[in-house]
Design an enzyme around this catalytic site. Structure first.
Site, PDB file in Angstrom:
ATOM      1  N   ALA A  67       0.855  -1.194   0.000  1.00  0.00           N
ATOM      2  CA  ALA A  67       0.000   0.000   0.000  1.00  0.00           C
ATOM      3  C   ALA A  67       0.884   1.234   0.000  1.00  0.00           C
ATOM      4  O   ALA A  67       1.992   1.215   0.547  1.00  0.00           O
ATOM      5  CB  ALA A  67      -0.880  -0.003   1.242  1.00  0.00           C
ATOM      6  N   GLY A 110       0.737  -5.218   0.512  1.00  0.00           N
ATOM      7  CA  GLY A 110      -0.342  -5.315  -0.475  1.00  0.00           C
ATOM      8  C   GLY A 110       0.140  -5.896  -1.798  1.00  0.00           C
ATOM      9  O   GLY A 110      -0.652  -6.475  -2.551  1.00  0.00           O
ATOM     10  N   GLU A 113      -0.062  -9.455  -1.320  1.00  0.00           N
ATOM     11  CA  GLU A 113      -1.495  -9.789  -1.316  1.00  0.00           C
ATOM     12  C   GLU A 113      -2.067  -9.775  -2.741  1.00  0.00           C
ATOM     13  O   GLU A 113      -2.913 -10.591  -3.088  1.00  0.00           O
ATOM     14  CB  GLU A 113      -2.249  -8.828  -0.394  1.00  0.00           C
ATOM     15  CG  GLU A 113      -1.888  -9.084   1.073  1.00  0.00           C
ATOM     16  CD  GLU A 113      -2.336  -7.987   2.017  1.00  0.00           C
ATOM     17  OE1 GLU A 113      -2.108  -6.803   1.713  1.00  0.00           O
ATOM     18  OE2 GLU A 113      -2.922  -8.318   3.067  1.00  0.00           O
ATOM     19  N   GLU A 133       4.107  -5.498   7.251  1.00  0.00           N
ATOM     20  CA  GLU A 133       3.231  -4.525   7.932  1.00  0.00           C
ATOM     21  C   GLU A 133       3.524  -4.424   9.419  1.00  0.00           C
ATOM     22  O   GLU A 133       3.347  -3.371  10.033  1.00  0.00           O
ATOM     23  CB  GLU A 133       1.749  -4.897   7.729  1.00  0.00           C
ATOM     24  CG  GLU A 133       1.237  -4.723   6.304  1.00  0.00           C
ATOM     25  CD  GLU A 133       1.408  -5.945   5.414  1.00  0.00           C
ATOM     26  OE1 GLU A 133       2.227  -6.826   5.765  1.00  0.00           O
ATOM     27  OE2 GLU A 133       0.724  -6.019   4.371  1.00  0.00           O
TER      28      GLU A 133
END
Ligand code: DAK
Length: 259
Positions: A67, A110, A113, A133
């Site tokens: 992200a 992300g 992911e 994270e």
């Protein structure tokens, strides 16, 4: 297909769309804009019967660094609560056609992911996968706890999420996160070759296969078997199934029509 700010779209390969994440200055960090653009590409591909699969890739050094942290830093709790990104991730998860990821370099947070939203992952031997994270005082937010554990198992998922340590392409291969490893120069080429092969298969069977395989993530075996049985039965009524069997006996290439 239209132009995007954060993605480069290559339509040069028949039946495929090749999406290159294009924010090298921020290591391909996934902004909301980028996710919206990706969802838009997927919607266009979904609606176009001539397009059979998509290939997602990044640069030689980074698939995606997660992200966008500038964007994330600006969100307070209410901002996160009302964030539209979970809805966009859902669209990516629900995309009905195959997604092949060609991953070189870092796939973090992300980015890792996003890799897990792909159906098949081809990795360069320089690829590194991680959920860092924890170093930021947060946890994965787009399936990095749920999909990762279902993909690589508890031992490795716990290690990755709790420690933030990255795993190599080799480890990702042996854990089942990745389907194949190549030299980085061939990652995209191999992903495209695989996507072309899939594009040559009967599309209704490909769609059913993806849908039913993904059910295995979220159902008990018995329920999953029922999904499989239903999909198998539906496919028995298609022209493509008759064509596939006829072509086998007539020793010729089948011509599939998606009916
Ligand atoms: N966001 C924004 N900018 C980033 C970035 C990121 N994730 N990663 C790198 N950049 C920027 C750097 O700030 C730097 O900018 P300038 O200083 O040049 O202005 C530039 O990219 C180059 O970065 P580096 O100098 O660090 O580059 P290196 O090649 O040395 O290292 C790296 C590459 C990818 C190893 C490193 O940049 C890195 O560790 N990046 C951060 C990785 C990370 O912590 N990722 C996890 C982010 S959290 C959710 C869904 C998903 C998520 C959350 C919620 N919901 C649906 C609720 C996901 C969360 C995350 O992914």
């Amino acid at each position: 297909m239209k132009k995007y700010n954060t993605l480069l779209i290559d339509n040069s390969v028949k039946q495929l769309v090749i999406v290159k994440i294009n924010r090298p200055e921020a290591r391909n960090a996934l902004t909301t804009e980028l996710l919206i653009e990706l969802a838009d590409v997927l919607e266009n591909v979904t609606e176009n019967d001539a397009l059979k699969a998509i290939v997602i890739t990044g640069t030689e050094k980074v698939f995606a660094a997660g992200a966008d942290l500038k964007e994330m830093a600006a969100l307070d709790m209410i901002g996160v609560l009302e964030d539209i990104r979970p809805k966009i991730w859902k669209k990516i998860a629900n995309f009905p056609k195959p997604i092949i990821a060609a991953v070189n370099g870092f796939a973090l947070g992300g980015g890792c992911e996003l890799v897990m939203h792909a159906d098949i992952v081809i990795a360069g031997d320089n690829a590194q996968f991680g959920q860092p994270e924890i170093n930021l005082g947060i946890i994965p937010g787009a399936g990095g706890t749920q999909r990762l554990i279902r993909t690589v198992g508890k031992a490795l998922a716990m290690k990755m999420v709790l420690s933030g340590e990255f795993i190599s392409a080799e480890e990702a291969l042996s854990a089942g996160l990745v389907a194949e490893i190549t030299i980085p120069e061939l990652t995209l080429e191999r992903a495209i070759a695989l996507a072309k092969l899939i594009a040559s298969k009967p599309p209704l069977a490909v769609k059913q296969a993806k849908e039913v395989l993904l059910k295995a993530f979220e159902t008990h075996l018995d329920t999953g078997m029922q999904y499989e049985r239903k999909a198998f039965t539906v496919l028995s009524g298609t022209e493509d199934r008759n064509e596939g069997i006829a072509a086998f006996f007539e020793k010729r290439k089948p011509v599939f029509k998606g009916r």
